[in-house]
Design a protein around this motif. Structure first.
Motif, PDB file in Angstrom:
ATOM      1  N   ASP A 199       0.829  -1.201   0.000  1.00  0.00           N
ATOM      2  CA  ASP A 199       0.000   0.000   0.000  1.00  0.00           C
ATOM      3  C   ASP A 199       0.870   1.261   0.000  1.00  0.00           C
ATOM      4  OD1 ASP A 199      -2.710   0.868  -0.137  1.00  0.00           O
ATOM      5  OD2 ASP A 199      -2.589   1.527   1.945  1.00  0.00           O
TER       6      ASP A 199
ATOM      7  N   ALA B 254      -6.537   6.154   9.662  1.00  0.00           N
ATOM      8  CA  ALA B 254      -6.548   5.176   8.576  1.00  0.00           C
ATOM      9  C   ALA B 254      -7.310   5.696   7.358  1.00  0.00           C
ATOM     10  CB  ALA B 254      -7.158   3.867   9.058  1.00  0.00           C
ATOM     11  N   GLY B 255      -8.309   6.538   7.593  1.00  0.00           N
ATOM     12  CA  GLY B 255      -9.120   7.045   6.494  1.00  0.00           C
ATOM     13  C   GLY B 255      -8.347   7.877   5.500  1.00  0.00           C
TER      14      GLY B 255
ATOM     15  N   THR C  19      -6.520   5.360   3.228  1.00  0.00           N
ATOM     16  CA  THR C  19      -7.527   4.577   2.519  1.00  0.00           C
ATOM     17  C   THR C  19      -8.152   5.389   1.398  1.00  0.00           C
ATOM     18  OG1 THR C  19      -7.999   3.263   4.497  1.00  0.00           O
ATOM     19  CG2 THR C  19      -9.684   3.285   2.781  1.00  0.00           C
ATOM     20  N   SER C  20      -8.425   6.664   1.649  1.00  0.00           N
ATOM     21  CA  SER C  20      -8.998   7.528   0.616  1.00  0.00           C
ATOM     22  C   SER C  20      -8.068   7.638  -0.592  1.00  0.00           C
ATOM     23  CB  SER C  20      -9.266   8.930   1.165  1.00  0.00           C
ATOM     24  OG  SER C  20     -10.206   8.882   2.203  1.00  0.00           O
TER      25      SER C  20
ATOM     26  N   SER D  30      -5.466   5.549  -1.404  1.00  0.00           N
ATOM     27  CA  SER D  30      -5.281   4.232  -2.003  1.00  0.00           C
ATOM     28  C   SER D  30      -6.489   3.820  -2.845  1.00  0.00           C
ATOM     29  CB  SER D  30      -5.030   3.204  -0.896  1.00  0.00           C
ATOM     30  OG  SER D  30      -4.802   1.936  -1.429  1.00  0.00           O
ATOM     31  N   ASP D  31      -7.692   4.046  -2.310  1.00  0.00           N
ATOM     32  CA  ASP D  31      -8.913   3.706  -3.058  1.00  0.00           C
ATOM     33  C   ASP D  31      -9.042   4.531  -4.334  1.00  0.00           C
ATOM     34  OD1 ASP D  31      -9.625   1.782  -1.216  1.00  0.00           O
ATOM     35  OD2 ASP D  31     -11.231   2.961  -0.300  1.00  0.00           O
TER      36      ASP D  31
ATOM     37  N   LYS E 264     -10.582  -1.692  -8.944  1.00  0.00           N
ATOM     38  CA  LYS E 264     -11.737  -1.867  -8.067  1.00  0.00           C
ATOM     39  C   LYS E 264     -12.887  -2.443  -8.873  1.00  0.00           C
ATOM     40  CE  LYS E 264     -11.359   0.413  -4.053  1.00  0.00           C
ATOM     41  NZ  LYS E 264     -11.481  -0.230  -2.785  1.00  0.00           N
TER      42      LYS E 264
END
Length: 107
Positions: free
Chosen positions: A51, A78-79, A82-83, A85-86, A95
């Motif tokens: 990641d 973590a958000g 994650t934002s 990476s997503d 995805k």
């Protein structure tokens, strides 16, 4: 759908966009190249290191090294990561349903 020519295929560029973090701030991102995706998958890295690699390659402004992303991951919510990476995964077509989104015409 149009049938692409050789020149059109070679002129295609990776997607670019913006990832919005939970607090509303943004960073610039881009899709990963096929070679970068393969490098991330075949590297034998841990999930966290993979990641960090993805974010360091796909986040373009600000640009961070893998080590800087790891430091960010150790301290931030973590958000945040994650934002980012997503967003990179969506642009890269990694995805579920991402391929459908990338073919939509802009409004």
């Amino acid at each position: 759908m149009a049938h692409l020519t050789r020149d059109q295929i070679l002129a295609r560029k990776i997607g670019k966009g913006t990832a919005t973090l939970p607090d509303g701030s943004t960073v610039a991102i881009r899709a990963l190249t096929r070679d970068e995706v393969l490098e991330a998958q075949e590297s034998g890295r841990s999930l966290a290191d993979r990641d960090n690699f993805i974010i360091s390659r796909g986040m373009t402004d600000p640009k961070l090294t893998e080590e800087e992303v790891a430091a960010w991951a150790a301290e931030a919510d973590a958000g945040d990561l994650t934002s980012v990476s997503d967003g990179i995964a969506v642009l890269s077509g990694l995805k579920p349903g991402a391929g459908k989104e990338s073919t939509k015409s802009p409004a």
